[in-house]
Motif scaffolding. Structure first.
Motif, short mmCIF file in Angstrom:
data_model
loop_
_atom_site.label_atom_id
_atom_site.label_comp_id
_atom_site.label_asym_id
_atom_site.label_seq_id
_atom_site.Cartn_x
_atom_site.Cartn_y
_atom_site.Cartn_z
N GLY A 125 0.69 -1.00 0.05
CA GLY A 125 -0.11 -0.17 0.47
C GLY A 125 0.82 0.82 -0.11
N ALA A 126 0.61 2.41 0.45
CA ALA A 126 0.88 3.88 -0.04
C ALA A 126 2.70 4.06 1.45
CB ALA A 126 -0.08 4.33 0.57
N VAL A 127 1.24 3.14 3.06
CA VAL A 127 2.40 3.05 3.70
C VAL A 127 3.23 2.25 3.68
CG1 VAL A 127 2.40 3.36 6.56
CG2 VAL A 127 0.53 3.83 4.80
N GLY A 128 3.32 1.29 3.26
CA GLY A 128 4.56 0.64 3.16
C GLY A 128 5.38 0.77 1.51
N ARG A 129 4.94 1.21 0.25
CA ARG A 129 5.98 2.64 -0.11
C ARG A 129 5.70 3.68 0.59
NH1 ARG A 129 1.82 1.71 -3.84
NH2 ARG A 129 0.79 3.68 -3.34
N PHE A 130 5.90 4.88 1.49
CA PHE A 130 6.31 5.53 2.18
C PHE A 130 7.55 5.30 2.73
CE2 PHE A 130 6.63 8.56 4.84
CZ PHE A 130 6.06 9.46 4.59
N ILE A 131 7.06 4.84 3.49
CA ILE A 131 8.45 3.72 4.64
C ILE A 131 9.46 3.84 3.38
CG2 ILE A 131 8.73 1.93 6.72
CD1 ILE A 131 5.72 2.39 7.79
N ARG A 132 9.34 2.55 2.21
CA ARG A 132 10.17 1.85 1.90
C ARG A 132 11.25 3.27 0.92
NH1 ARG A 132 10.83 0.28 -3.40
NH2 ARG A 132 12.59 -1.18 -3.74
N THR A 133 10.87 3.65 0.32
CA THR A 133 11.52 4.98 0.31
C THR A 133 12.45 5.72 0.45
OG1 THR A 133 9.12 5.93 -0.41
CG2 THR A 133 9.69 4.85 -1.63
N GLY A 134 11.15 5.86 2.35
CA GLY A 134 11.62 7.05 3.13
C GLY A 134 13.39 6.89 3.58
N LEU A 135 13.11 5.19 3.79
CA LEU A 135 14.01 4.61 4.39
C LEU A 135 15.28 4.43 3.31
CD1 LEU A 135 12.63 1.19 6.43
CD2 LEU A 135 13.92 2.92 7.40
N PHE A 136 15.07 4.66 2.18
CA PHE A 136 15.93 4.38 1.20
C PHE A 136 16.41 5.21 1.12
CE2 PHE A 136 14.73 -0.68 -0.48
CZ PHE A 136 15.89 -1.03 -0.31
N GLY A 137 15.80 6.11 1.15
CA GLY A 137 16.43 7.34 0.58
C GLY A 137 17.30 8.05 2.16
N VAL A 138 17.07 8.08 3.22
CA VAL A 138 17.68 8.24 4.64
C VAL A 138 19.40 7.44 5.09
CG1 VAL A 138 17.87 8.03 7.02
CG2 VAL A 138 15.75 8.93 6.09
N PHE A 139 18.81 5.54 4.32
CA PHE A 139 20.05 4.72 4.61
C PHE A 139 20.50 4.25 3.41
CE2 PHE A 139 17.22 4.25 9.13
CZ PHE A 139 17.92 4.66 9.50
N GLY A 140 19.94 4.18 2.39
CA GLY A 140 20.33 3.71 0.81
C GLY A 140 19.73 2.32 1.51
N VAL A 141 21.13 1.36 0.31
CA VAL A 141 20.78 0.26 0.15
C VAL A 141 20.87 -0.64 1.93
CG1 VAL A 141 21.83 -1.71 -0.87
CG2 VAL A 141 21.50 0.34 -1.77
N SER A 142 21.98 -0.17 2.77
CA SER A 142 21.93 -0.28 3.52
C SER A 142 21.18 -0.22 4.94
CB SER A 142 22.88 0.23 5.23
OG SER A 142 22.36 1.14 5.25
N ALA A 143 19.10 -0.06 3.71
CA ALA A 143 18.22 -0.36 4.70
C ALA A 143 17.42 -1.51 4.19
CB ALA A 143 17.20 0.73 4.05
N VAL A 144 17.93 -2.41 4.13
CA VAL A 144 17.58 -3.23 3.45
C VAL A 144 18.16 -4.47 4.92
CG1 VAL A 144 17.69 -5.79 2.59
CG2 VAL A 144 17.88 -3.61 1.58
N LEU A 145 19.17 -3.59 5.76
CA LEU A 145 19.51 -4.45 7.12
C LEU A 145 18.82 -4.29 7.92
CD1 LEU A 145 23.29 -4.08 6.63
CD2 LEU A 145 22.34 -6.29 6.47
N LEU A 146 17.81 -3.43 8.36
CA LEU A 146 16.91 -2.73 9.17
C LEU A 146 15.90 -3.74 10.03
CD1 LEU A 146 16.58 -0.51 11.43
CD2 LEU A 146 14.94 0.42 9.69
N PRO A 147 15.38 -4.25 8.61
CA PRO A 147 15.13 -5.71 9.31
C PRO A 147 14.85 -6.37 10.23
CG PRO A 147 13.96 -4.67 7.20
CD PRO A 147 15.65 -4.72 7.40
#
Length: 109
Positions: A60-82
């Motif tokens: 959904g829109a919330v999931g896309r927003f969280i995904r793009t926001g985390l990728f914007g802040v952390f870059g590819v290393s956002a995948v390590l957050l979970p």
């Protein structure tokens, strides 16, 4: 008269000595229920983030927003957050029992 005063003061001192209360022992609080709730919440958050990263369209829109926001802040290393959140959920009880919670928050290890 002097002997009467001495004996009465001894009785008062004896009563005071008997009424002295011992300080309660410092026992660690039993926070296992709270720790389990926090572990569950952190685990669900990690699973939601994994879902957002794997299926951005289905989250959904919330999931896309969280995904793009985390990728914007952390870059590819956002995948390590979970992954880090899942590790935190698994080892939270051990971290708290060892007294390393503040250390882990400050230094991130």
């Amino acid at each position: 008269m002097a002997s009467k005063k001495k004996s009465s003061s001894k009785k008062i001192n004896a009563k005071k000595a008997k009424t002295v209360k011992k300080a309660p022992e410092n026992r660690p609080a039993d926070n296992t229920a709270v720790i389990r709730i926090v572990q569950f919440a952190v685990g669900l958050t990690a699973l939601f983030l994994v879902f957002c990263f794997i299926f951005p369209g289905a989250s959904g829109a919330v999931g896309r927003f969280i995904r793009t926001g985390l990728f914007g802040v952390f870059g590819v290393s956002a995948v390590l957050l979970p992954v880090l959140l899942i590790l935190l959920a698994v080892f939270l009880k051990q971290i708290i029992d060892n007294g390393r919670l503040i250390y882990c928050f400050i230094w991130g290890s």
